[in-house]
Write a protein that holds these residues in place. Structure first.
Motif, PDB file in Angstrom:
ATOM      1  N   CYS A 123       6.485  12.598  -0.158  1.00 41.71           N
ATOM      2  CA  CYS A 123       5.997  13.653  -1.513  1.00 41.71           C
ATOM      3  C   CYS A 123       6.380  12.994  -2.747  1.00 41.71           C
ATOM      4  O   CYS A 123       5.594  12.846  -3.334  1.00 41.71           O
ATOM      5  CB  CYS A 123       6.763  15.095  -1.354  1.00 41.71           C
ATOM      6  SG  CYS A 123       6.954  15.874  -2.822  1.00 41.71           S
ATOM      7  N   CYS A 124       7.822  12.545  -2.682  1.00 37.59           N
ATOM      8  CA  CYS A 124       8.155  11.798  -4.116  1.00 37.59           C
ATOM      9  C   CYS A 124       8.224  10.354  -3.986  1.00 37.59           C
ATOM     10  O   CYS A 124       8.983   9.870  -2.941  1.00 37.59           O
ATOM     11  CB  CYS A 124       9.549  12.463  -4.153  1.00 37.59           C
ATOM     12  SG  CYS A 124      10.054  11.787  -5.799  1.00 37.59           S
ATOM     13  N   GLY A 125       7.217   9.592  -4.637  1.00 34.59           N
ATOM     14  CA  GLY A 125       7.299   8.259  -4.460  1.00 34.59           C
ATOM     15  C   GLY A 125       6.316   7.740  -5.547  1.00 34.59           C
ATOM     16  O   GLY A 125       5.714   8.532  -6.303  1.00 34.59           O
ATOM     17  N   HIS A 126       5.754   6.513  -5.137  1.00 33.61           N
ATOM     18  CA  HIS A 126       4.842   5.684  -6.039  1.00 33.61           C
ATOM     19  C   HIS A 126       3.943   5.099  -5.227  1.00 33.61           C
ATOM     20  O   HIS A 126       4.278   4.359  -4.394  1.00 33.61           O
ATOM     21  CB  HIS A 126       5.517   4.616  -7.017  1.00 33.61           C
ATOM     22  CG  HIS A 126       4.424   4.131  -7.742  1.00 33.61           C
ATOM     23  ND1 HIS A 126       3.937   4.479  -9.053  1.00 33.61           N
ATOM     24  CD2 HIS A 126       4.057   2.809  -7.814  1.00 33.61           C
ATOM     25  CE1 HIS A 126       3.180   3.635  -9.236  1.00 33.61           C
ATOM     26  NE2 HIS A 126       3.082   2.504  -8.891  1.00 33.61           N
ATOM     27  N   GLY A 127       2.606   5.080  -5.563  1.00 32.63           N
ATOM     28  CA  GLY A 127       1.606   3.887  -4.932  1.00 32.63           C
ATOM     29  C   GLY A 127       0.562   4.874  -4.181  1.00 32.63           C
ATOM     30  O   GLY A 127      -0.337   4.264  -3.856  1.00 32.63           O
ATOM     31  N   GLY A 128       0.994   6.389  -3.962  1.00 32.57           N
ATOM     32  CA  GLY A 128      -0.366   6.928  -3.154  1.00 32.57           C
ATOM     33  C   GLY A 128      -0.383   6.244  -1.865  1.00 32.57           C
ATOM     34  O   GLY A 128       0.548   5.727  -1.037  1.00 32.57           O
ATOM     35  N   GLY A 129      -1.721   6.476  -1.300  1.00 37.28           N
ATOM     36  CA  GLY A 129      -2.090   5.772  -0.071  1.00 37.28           C
ATOM     37  C   GLY A 129      -1.504   6.558   1.132  1.00 37.28           C
ATOM     38  O   GLY A 129      -0.848   7.435   0.785  1.00 37.28           O
TER      39      GLY A 129
END
Ligand SMILES: *[C@@H]1O[C@H](CO)[C@@H](O)[C@H](O)[C@H]1NC(C)=O
Ligand SMILES: *[C@@H]1O[C@H](CO)[C@@H](O)[C@H](O)[C@H]1NC(C)=O
Ligand SMILES: *[C@@H]1O[C@H](CO)[C@@H](O)[C@H](O)[C@H]1NC(C)=O
Length: 387
Positions: A307-313
């Motif tokens: 849920c909490c992060g960077h980059g999607g995918g």
């Protein structure tokens, strides 16, 4: 005496009995008066961030609406357990402000290990508060409780329990994940196997020690399927043939399963030495694995995506930009923010479970049917709802 006055007298007697029985109406009945927890970030209710301030948003966003020292968006398994037993949240032993130890203490801290005694936290990323230290903290806590109890004022007004609590508490363990993972990238699955037996025997030894202090009920949560965690999917070496139909890494998950078998056996080996005790192996691994594999069967949407992060995918996880951080990398500002719907995820930040996953896991713990031996908590307590 006519019928109605007999009825009135009876009613008065019933009310008098209730008033003097000491039972507060509506208060839950529970054999467990407290929880003493040992662990890492998966069950730290604020100890680490009390010792090493301070945590930033979006941690805590779902339930507490601010960071409260928990490595998730809301409540942890240990929080839900406390609520289900009708107890307050367990105060961190290391937290000097606002803590109340009348219903136990939480010795868990983020980045804790069972074995690695390395105190160079900022070099190795490992907490100095290993299981041996946490056990010493329990022993010191008991010394303080006993001293207060026998002093002139007793434990009244002290936010400390009476010494009888040690025999009437749940001792919960949710630790070992950092022993398993901290050298996993460099040593590989075969490299870590040599010291895992020491990890399980240290847990078993700790239980025996607490038994000697009067502890009788021990719940040991096994290790989660880290091969399904977004952070490990990004950071651990593997190739596509190692990914199963659910997107999890087979080799790492098999190694966790082997560790869990070893833990289960170590616990059954100490049971004969601990008469009158319940030493319960809790298969939280099975619950979490099913959440990662079939999120939609449990009312969730995403398995191996944070849920909490960077980059999607597929993973929404960036190895250098952790949840809540913003960093300039190659001239670009990258931010790791929370999703708007953590209730649809298993993984909060790529490493830790969401409140939603923790609630579902707690339901399984309360049910007790996937514990060894089966340990349905409703046999000991009037369970409270954990909405
Ligand atoms: C503790 O950390 C230091 C610095 O990283 C390292 O050289 C040493 O080998 C570690 N000791 C143990 C017991 O892990
Ligand atoms: C990738 O798979 C091949 C073929 O199964 C194997 O030989 C190789 O060791 C694997 N590499 C890794 C990093 O697991
Ligand atoms: C526990 O789970 C089992 C299997 O899903 C179910 O049959 C049983 O009714 C549950 N028990 C309680 C007390 O919820």
């Amino acid at each position: 005496m006519n019928h109605s006055s007999t009825a009135q007298t009876l009613l008065i007697w019933v009310l008098v009995l209730i008033a003097f029985s000491g039972v507060e109406l509506g208060e839950a009945k529970c054999e467990f008066k407290g929880i003493f927890n040992f662990g890492d970030s998966n069950s730290d209710t604020g100890g680490f961030w009390a010792a090493f301030p301070a945590q930033s948003p979006p941690f805590g966003m779902t339930y507490f609406k601010k960071p409260v020292g928990r490595a998730t968006d809301g409540r942890l398994i240990v929080d839900f357990l406390a609520q289900a037993l009708g107890l307050p949240f367990v105060s961190p032993y290391l937290k000097s402000i606002g803590s109340d130890f009348r219903h136990g203490a939480n010795f868990a801290t983020l980045a804790s290990t069972v074995m690695l005694p390395n105190t160079s936290l900022f070099v190795t990323g490992i907490s100095p508060f290993s299981l041996a230290i946490q056990l010493n903290q329990l022993k010191q806590f008991k010394v303080e409780v006993d001293q207060h109890y026998h002093s002139a004022h007793g434990t009244k007004g002290s936010k400390l329990p009476s010494p009888s609590i040690f025999g009437k508490s749940l001792y919960t363990f949710y630790i070992g994940q950092n022993d398993f993972t901290s050298d996993l990238a460099s040593l590989g699955v075969n490299g870590i196997k040599s010291f895992l037996p020491k990890v399980v025997s240290q847990i078993a030894y700790t239980i025996k020690d607490i038994y000697a202090l009067g502890g009788r009920t021990f719940l040991v949560l096994n290790l989660a399927p880290i091969g399904c965690y977004p952070s490990f999917l990004v950071r651990l070496p593997h190739n596509s043939s190692d990914i199963d139909e659910f997107g999890c890494m087979i080799s790492y998950n098999n190694a966790v399963a082997d560790y869990n078998d070893m833990l289960k056996e170590a616990l059954s080996n100490i049971r004969p030495d601990l008469p009158g005790a319940s030493v319960v192996y809790v298969d939280t691994h099975a619950v979490l694995l099913d959440l990662f594999r079939h999120p939609t069967s449990h009312g969730l949407k995403y398995g191996t995506k944070a849920c909490c992060g960077h980059g999607g995918g597929a993973y929404n996880y960036h190895a250098q930009v952790y949840c809540g951080e913003s960093k300039v990398i190659n001239g670009q500002k990258l931010s790791a923010r929370a999703c708007n719907d953590p209730q649809n995820y298993v993984s909060w930040d790529g490493i830790h479970a969401t409140e939603a996953a923790n609630r579902l896991t707690t339901y399984a713990i309360l049910n007790g049917s996937n514990s060894d031996p089966p340990f349905p908590l409703h046999q000991f307590c009037d369970l409270q709802p954990i909405g």
